[in-house]
Design a protein around this motif. Structure first.
Motif, PDB file in Angstrom:
ATOM      1  N   ALA A   1       0.886  -1.314   0.057  1.00 50.38           N
ATOM      2  CA  ALA A   1      -0.007  -0.015   0.019  1.00 50.38           C
ATOM      3  C   ALA A   1       0.941   1.152  -0.058  1.00 50.38           C
ATOM      4  O   ALA A   1       1.975   1.276   0.735  1.00 50.38           O
ATOM      5  CB  ALA A   1      -1.009  -0.102   1.157  1.00 50.38           C
ATOM      6  N   VAL A   2       0.607   2.390  -0.779  1.00 49.84           N
ATOM      7  CA  VAL A   2       1.041   3.428  -0.626  1.00 49.84           C
ATOM      8  C   VAL A   2      -0.131   4.469  -0.381  1.00 49.84           C
ATOM      9  O   VAL A   2      -0.961   4.693  -0.922  1.00 49.84           O
ATOM     10  CB  VAL A   2       1.594   4.079  -2.100  1.00 49.84           C
ATOM     11  CG1 VAL A   2       2.091   5.495  -2.052  1.00 49.84           C
ATOM     12  CG2 VAL A   2       2.555   3.022  -2.549  1.00 49.84           C
ATOM     13  N   ALA A   3       0.029   4.905   0.890  1.00 47.57           N
ATOM     14  CA  ALA A   3      -0.752   5.926   1.546  1.00 47.57           C
ATOM     15  C   ALA A   3      -0.435   7.287   1.899  1.00 47.57           C
ATOM     16  O   ALA A   3      -1.056   8.146   1.927  1.00 47.57           O
ATOM     17  CB  ALA A   3      -1.246   5.083   2.967  1.00 47.57           C
ATOM     18  N   ASP A   4       0.702   7.658   0.997  1.00 46.11           N
ATOM     19  CA  ASP A   4       1.137   9.176   1.198  1.00 46.11           C
ATOM     20  C   ASP A   4       1.892   9.280  -0.098  1.00 46.11           C
ATOM     21  O   ASP A   4       2.365   8.373  -0.915  1.00 46.11           O
ATOM     22  CB  ASP A   4       2.037   9.457   2.281  1.00 46.11           C
ATOM     23  CG  ASP A   4       3.299   8.495   2.316  1.00 46.11           C
ATOM     24  OD1 ASP A   4       3.571   7.680   1.375  1.00 46.11           O
ATOM     25  OD2 ASP A   4       4.112   8.873   3.423  1.00 46.11           O
ATOM     26  N   GLY A   5       2.378  10.506  -0.258  1.00 43.71           N
ATOM     27  CA  GLY A   5       2.897  10.828  -1.663  1.00 43.71           C
ATOM     28  C   GLY A   5       1.894  11.413  -2.605  1.00 43.71           C
ATOM     29  O   GLY A   5       0.907  12.153  -2.393  1.00 43.71           O
TER      30      GLY A   5
END
Length: 328
Positions: free
Chosen positions: A296-300
């Protein structure tokens, strides 16, 4: 809102690049250049633009004590210790400790949004973003992990003492807080609670370990994505931009099932990304009993956010974000 988010992320990146490696715990702290670890620090301005600062660890007035020096002689366990009932493990790289399971996560901005010292204690890490709203005292109860590069201790590692605010202009902790710190040549863990026995219990639990952390998370993202089995129905392993383990957590039974449903049944997302350079600070490996399931990529960049299962990308909904960020 997009303009605000853009300004926030630009500010965080700029301030993180400018920030010092750590905060000293006593006046006159001198720099100790030993094993270096990447440390995120940022500052948040209260209204429109936020900036991050490293979690505050100043101890203000301390009495007595010796002049110990952080070193690299702390013993390393061959494996992470099991988690005690009523407590949960908190991990940073190859460092783990136990705190009461009802503690939250966060830094020294305990007074934000009407918070009080009576609220749940917090666990902070070197990459914890703290709103610089000048709470008084500067820190509430909890445990904080930081670099020991500029740490100049007044007490031996593991010693417990009572914080006295008498004559202190800007108190760093509530009066009569029981304080202790564990340290070596790389990191320092500061523990602050209103109960001496609890402070001693937590600081005694700090351990360096080899291999998997107490929840079964490997030290790097690559190793997590290669796992073909795991110990629990749902485990989350958060990794830094350098692919190093930063936090972890796991669940069983109904707690695992409900969180799995939130992640696995989130709406499909558009996998295309408009970001030429994905500017994230962390990724979260999602494991179950069969091993690695998704990242999971939850920021950026907003276009790059998602839960990346094999062949499917799902949205990081608000409910999914709460699950993913619950490990600190």
């Amino acid at each position: 809102m997009p303009d605000l988010e853009t300004r926030l992320r630009e500010t965080l990146s700029e301030r993180a690049a400018e920030a010092p490696d750590a905060i000293g715990l006593a006046a006159g702290a001198r720099q100790r250049l030993r094993r270096r670890r990447t440390t995120w620090a940022a500052a948040v301005a209260a209204a429109v633009v936020a900036a991050a600062i490293p979690v505050g660890l100043g101890l203000g007035q301390v009495r007595g004590g010796s002049d110990p020096t952080p070193d690299d002689t702390a013993p390393v366990a061959s494996e992470a210790p099991p988690v005690t009932d009523g407590f949960r493990a908190e991990t940073w790289r190859d460092l783990t400790l136990e705190v009461p399971e009802d503690w939250g996560h966060g830094g020294s901005d305990w007074c934000a949004n009407g918070g009080t010292l009576g609220d749940e204690p917090r666990v902070g890490r070197p990459d914890t973003v703290v709103f610089s709203i000048l709470c008084s005292p500067g820190n509430g109860y909890g445990a904080t992990i930081a670099s020991s590069a500029t740490f100049d201790p007044a007490y031996a590692s593991g010693e417990v003492w009572r914080y006295d605010t008498e004559g202190v202009v800007n108190a760093q902790y509530p009066d009569d807080t029981w304080l202790s710190y564990w340290y070596d040549g790389s990191d320092v863990v500061t523990v602050a609670t209103p109960d001496r026995a609890l402070t001693q219990r937590i600081v005694d639990s700090v351990t360096r370990f080899e291999g998997l952390d107490p929840y079964g998370c490997p030290p790097t993202l690559g190793e997590a994505e290669a796992l073909t089995s795991a110990e629990r129905p749902l485990t989350l392993c958060r990794y830094s931009a350098e692919d190093l383990l930063s936090a972890s957590g796991s669940w069983t039974g109904d707690a695992a099932a409900s969180r799995w449903a939130t992640l696995a049944e989130a709406p499909l997302a558009d996998p295309r990304s408009a970001c030429a350079d994905q500017a994230f600070t962390s990724r979260i490996a999602i494991l179950d009993a069969d091993g690695y399931r998704a990242t999971a990529v939850a920021d950026g960049c907003r276009e790059g956010l998602g839960i990346y299962f094999s062949g499917v990308v799902r949205q990081v909904t608000e409910a999914a974000r709460q699950v993913l960020t619950s490990i600190g």
